[in-house]
Scaffold this motif. Structure first.
Motif, PDB file in Angstrom:
ATOM      1  N   ALA A   1      32.351 -17.609  15.949  1.00 46.91           N
ATOM      2  CA  ALA A   1      31.348 -18.339  16.958  1.00 46.91           C
ATOM      3  C   ALA A   1      31.025 -17.306  17.883  1.00 46.91           C
ATOM      4  N   ALA A   2      32.092 -16.374  18.428  1.00 46.34           N
ATOM      5  CA  ALA A   2      31.491 -15.336  19.338  1.00 46.34           C
ATOM      6  C   ALA A   2      30.656 -14.414  19.060  1.00 46.34           C
ATOM      7  N   GLY A   3      30.588 -14.009  17.634  1.00 53.37           N
ATOM      8  CA  GLY A   3      29.839 -13.047  17.043  1.00 53.37           C
ATOM      9  C   GLY A   3      28.432 -13.713  17.096  1.00 53.37           C
ATOM     10  N   LEU A   4      28.240 -14.788  16.570  1.00 50.88           N
ATOM     11  CA  LEU A   4      26.932 -15.605  16.457  1.00 50.88           C
ATOM     12  C   LEU A   4      26.353 -15.601  17.789  1.00 50.88           C
ATOM     13  N   ALA A   5      27.349 -15.913  18.753  1.00 50.38           N
ATOM     14  CA  ALA A   5      26.575 -16.328  20.066  1.00 50.38           C
ATOM     15  C   ALA A   5      26.070 -15.008  20.491  1.00 50.38           C
ATOM     16  N   PHE A   6      26.919 -13.762  20.808  1.00 47.29           N
ATOM     17  CA  PHE A   6      26.366 -12.481  21.265  1.00 47.29           C
ATOM     18  C   PHE A   6      24.925 -12.389  20.377  1.00 47.29           C
ATOM     19  N   VAL A   7      24.902 -12.618  18.778  1.00 53.03           N
ATOM     20  CA  VAL A   7      23.633 -12.332  18.481  1.00 53.03           C
ATOM     21  C   VAL A   7      22.583 -13.250  18.878  1.00 53.03           C
ATOM     22  N   ALA A   8      22.910 -14.545  18.923  1.00 51.93           N
ATOM     23  CA  ALA A   8      22.016 -15.439  19.856  1.00 51.93           C
ATOM     24  C   ALA A   8      21.331 -15.198  20.805  1.00 51.93           C
ATOM     25  N   VAL A   9      22.248 -14.868  21.890  1.00 51.28           N
ATOM     26  CA  VAL A   9      21.630 -14.275  23.144  1.00 51.28           C
ATOM     27  C   VAL A   9      20.865 -13.323  23.289  1.00 51.28           C
ATOM     28  N   VAL A  10      21.100 -12.104  22.545  1.00 53.61           N
ATOM     29  CA  VAL A  10      20.276 -11.068  22.407  1.00 53.61           C
ATOM     30  C   VAL A  10      19.058 -11.082  21.883  1.00 53.61           C
ATOM     31  N   LEU A  11      19.177 -11.984  20.771  1.00 50.45           N
ATOM     32  CA  LEU A  11      17.745 -12.120  20.082  1.00 50.45           C
ATOM     33  C   LEU A  11      16.885 -13.088  20.734  1.00 50.45           C
ATOM     34  N   VAL A  12      17.370 -14.034  21.240  1.00 52.48           N
ATOM     35  CA  VAL A  12      16.450 -15.096  22.184  1.00 52.48           C
ATOM     36  C   VAL A  12      16.079 -14.102  23.235  1.00 52.48           C
ATOM     37  N   THR A  13      16.721 -13.489  23.987  1.00 50.13           N
ATOM     38  CA  THR A  13      16.226 -12.664  25.062  1.00 50.13           C
ATOM     39  C   THR A  13      15.322 -11.611  24.443  1.00 50.13           C
ATOM     40  N   ARG A  14      15.568 -10.918  23.438  1.00 48.57           N
ATOM     41  CA  ARG A  14      14.416 -10.158  22.903  1.00 48.57           C
ATOM     42  C   ARG A  14      12.992 -10.818  22.616  1.00 48.57           C
ATOM     43  N   PHE A  15      13.228 -11.947  21.979  1.00 50.98           N
ATOM     44  CA  PHE A  15      11.806 -12.592  21.832  1.00 50.98           C
ATOM     45  C   PHE A  15      11.199 -13.187  23.165  1.00 50.98           C
ATOM     46  N   ALA A  16      11.940 -13.563  24.247  1.00 51.23           N
ATOM     47  CA  ALA A  16      11.335 -13.799  25.533  1.00 51.23           C
ATOM     48  C   ALA A  16      10.765 -12.866  26.256  1.00 51.23           C
ATOM     49  N   LEU A  17      11.230 -11.627  25.991  1.00 50.71           N
ATOM     50  CA  LEU A  17      10.842 -10.353  26.575  1.00 50.71           C
ATOM     51  C   LEU A  17       9.928  -9.399  25.638  1.00 50.71           C
ATOM     52  N   ARG A  18       9.325 -10.113  24.769  1.00 50.31           N
ATOM     53  CA  ARG A  18       8.577  -9.614  23.635  1.00 50.31           C
ATOM     54  C   ARG A  18       7.446  -8.711  24.108  1.00 50.31           C
ATOM     55  N   GLU A  19       6.483  -9.262  24.963  1.00 49.38           N
ATOM     56  CA  GLU A  19       5.505  -8.537  25.682  1.00 49.38           C
ATOM     57  C   GLU A  19       5.892  -7.221  26.383  1.00 49.38           C
ATOM     58  N   ARG A  20       7.009  -7.434  27.121  1.00 49.62           N
ATOM     59  CA  ARG A  20       7.578  -6.531  28.110  1.00 49.62           C
ATOM     60  C   ARG A  20       8.110  -5.292  27.078  1.00 49.62           C
ATOM     61  N   LEU A  21       8.764  -5.522  26.111  1.00 50.45           N
ATOM     62  CA  LEU A  21       9.224  -4.625  25.204  1.00 50.45           C
ATOM     63  C   LEU A  21       7.970  -4.041  24.211  1.00 50.45           C
ATOM     64  N   GLY A  22       6.933  -4.303  24.156  1.00 52.96           N
ATOM     65  CA  GLY A  22       5.862  -3.720  23.493  1.00 52.96           C
ATOM     66  C   GLY A  22       5.839  -4.469  22.189  1.00 52.96           C
ATOM     67  N   LEU A  23       6.363  -5.670  21.876  1.00 52.80           N
ATOM     68  CA  LEU A  23       6.058  -6.176  20.364  1.00 52.80           C
ATOM     69  C   LEU A  23       5.122  -6.921  20.106  1.00 52.80           C
ATOM     70  N   MET A  24       4.083  -7.086  21.137  1.00 49.38           N
ATOM     71  CA  MET A  24       2.646  -7.839  20.863  1.00 49.38           C
ATOM     72  C   MET A  24       1.836  -6.749  21.002  1.00 49.38           C
ATOM     73  N   ARG A  25       2.171  -5.501  20.888  1.00 46.96           N
ATOM     74  CA  ARG A  25       0.916  -4.705  20.825  1.00 46.96           C
ATOM     75  C   ARG A  25       0.014  -4.869  19.642  1.00 46.96           C
ATOM     76  N   ALA A  26      -1.155  -4.414  19.743  1.00 42.52           N
ATOM     77  CA  ALA A  26      -2.307  -4.730  18.546  1.00 42.52           C
ATOM     78  C   ALA A  26      -1.817  -4.292  17.283  1.00 42.52           C
ATOM     79  N   ARG A  27      -2.008  -5.188  16.393  1.00 42.58           N
ATOM     80  CA  ARG A  27      -1.621  -4.683  14.880  1.00 42.58           C
ATOM     81  C   ARG A  27      -2.649  -3.445  14.720  1.00 42.58           C
TER      82      ARG A  27
END
Length: 470
Positions: free
Chosen positions: A444-470
């Motif tokens: 559960a701890a391992g999955l919780a860590f992955v959940a937090v960082v991946l959800v945070t990454r999606f939330a910060l997608r524009e700031r991280l440049g993930l929405m750059r033009a294709r």
């Protein structure tokens, strides 16, 4: 004053419009996802059918079949993850209305499936020397080899299915996936029953019969999917098999670039649960049985957020392809809310009805089962919390795949599974002395860590440049 009067209706109209668009996204995601959820459950039934039928032959056949399938699965799920990169790429092409790209991506997805199977099949066929190095029982290994010698070839159609299933998912034809998968389950059960036990004048083939059923079923499902795509009025316009021999090396490399991290992520997660099972084996037979029960319950529940995650990949990828940041936001968060919302229900179910659920797997009237049942009920309590983070991490990972973001999520997931989850499982299970409960807390701890960082990454997608033009 007049400006205030006109502004108020405008704000109200925007609120109503925003609420309607969220409802529309919710409806679209649910419509796309529910056939995928049931199809995932049906896919599990393919292997469950073989296990049940082989169990009727005896414990030695069941053990050999289980060993063979356990050996084959990592190769299959890794390949499925890699070829699954076709889904976000096709969804992005659909969003940008690039019909030619759809055809080329699916065609190169088939190429990738063939190339990968050509590499994996010779490795899988080496089950006897590999199991010899791992110290497996020679008699069980020989029996498992009779299954693998035939079932290994099912990797070709099984991976081809993923390429065409990705196309169907990207164009909202998920009911076809459901129908074909259910037909596959029925076909596999019928063929396996006849061949394993030798009915209707056919020789009794036992493990070979189960393997032939697996191979034939995968070929039949692949042909059904190809036939559907070639004949469906919306999909036949892509001419996916036209000039099949013509390479598109850019898209071929793109599938491997995006898909390899997905495959490795899936393998890392499968490996974590395999390691947990091995740790349980050091504790005793009752712990292993209880772990299997709790894991089966968690796995069945996991099919729902997994189906929603696949839908999220398509919805996010389509919005990304049409350069629609608001569509990406709504698609990702809608799948996240639906996935974690369902897992909240299963969490409540596991916490309140755990002792009753585990009796579906072991007879409570047999005194020898008492300890395993008690342990399984305890593990389900931890699995309840486990459900919430598992739903969050799988939907977030699939939403990021819709943005073709797979490398960093792979690194984060592997770190979370193996550098966070497994050490905590070992420390709590063996050093602190919490035994099986400690191992499940580690998972559960391992999955919780992955959940937090991946959800945070999606939330910060524009700031991280993930929405750059294709």
């Amino acid at each position: 004053m007049s400006d205030q009067i006109t502004a108020a209706p405008s704000v109200a109209a925007e609120t109503i419009s925003s609420r309607a668009s969220w409802i529309a996204e919710l409806r679209a995601t649910f419509t796309l996802a529910w056939p995928l959820v049931i199809a995932q459950l049906a896919q599990n039934a393919l292997h469950t059918t073989d296990v049940i039928l082989l169990g009727w032959l005896g414990s030695s056949y069941l053990a050999a079949g289980t060993l063979a399938v356990t050996f084959l699965m990592p190769f299959l799920v890794g390949g499925v993850g890699l070829v699954g990169a076709v889904a976000p790429l096709v969804a992005q092409a659909r969003g940008s209305r690039d019909i030619k790209a759809v055809r080329r991506i699916v065609r190169q997805g088939c190429w990738a499936a063939i190339a990968l199977a050509m590499v994996l099949v010779p490795i899988v066929l080496q089950i006897r020397p590999i199991f010899g190095l791992l110290g497996q029982d020679p008699a069980a290994t020989l029996m498992a080899e009779t299954f693998i010698q035939i079932a290994a070839w099912s990797l070709f159609p099984a991976l081809g299915i993923i390429a065409f299933r990705s196309l169907l998912s990207a164009f909202d034809a998920t009911r076809a996936i459901l129908i074909i998968t259910v037909l596959g389950v029925l076909l596999n059960a019928a063929i396996a029953y006849v061949l394993i036990f030798g009915h209707f004048g056919i020789p009794r083939l036992e493990l070979r019969g189960a393997a032939i059923a697996t191979l034939v079923t995968n070929i039949a499902m692949f042909l059904m999917m190809v036939g559907y795509v070639l004949r469906h009025r919306r999909l036949k316009r892509f001419h996916v098999l036209a000039r099949f021999w013509k390479p598109d090396w850019f898209r071929f490399r793109e599938i491997f670039r995006i898909g390899t991290p997905i495959g490795l992520t899936v393998l890392a997660e499968v490996g974590l649960f395999t390691a947990a099972a091995l740790l349980m084996g050091r504790l005793g037979t009752d712990e292993v049985a209880a772990h299997a029960i709790a894991l089966q319950c968690a796995s069945m529940a996991f099919m729902v957020p997994l189906g929603l995650g696949i839908a999220a990949t398509v919805r996010v990828g389509t919005a990304y392809g049409r350069s629609d940041p608001e569509g990406v936001r709504k698609a990702g968060w809608t799948a996240f809310v639906l996935g974690t919302g369902f897992m909240a229900l299963t969490c409540t179910l596991f916490l309140t009805m755990g002792p009753s659920i585990v009796t579906l797997f072991l007879d409570p009237h047999v005194p020898e089962n008492a300890n395993a049942l008690a342990l399984a009920a305890t593990f389900l309590v931890v699995a309840g919390v486990f459900q919430l983070v598992d739903g969050a991490q799988v939907t977030a990972a699939h939403a990021l795949r819709g943005l073709s973001d797979t490398k960093i999520p792979m690194v984060l997931a592997i770190f979370g599974y193996w550098a966070v989850g497994l050490p905590i499982a070992y420390i709590l299970g063996f050093v602190v002395g919490w035994r099986g409960v400690g191992i499940w807390i580690g998972l559960a701890a391992g999955l919780a860590f992955v959940a937090v960082v991946l959800v945070t990454r999606f939330a910060l997608r524009e700031r991280l440049g993930l929405m750059r033009a294709r």
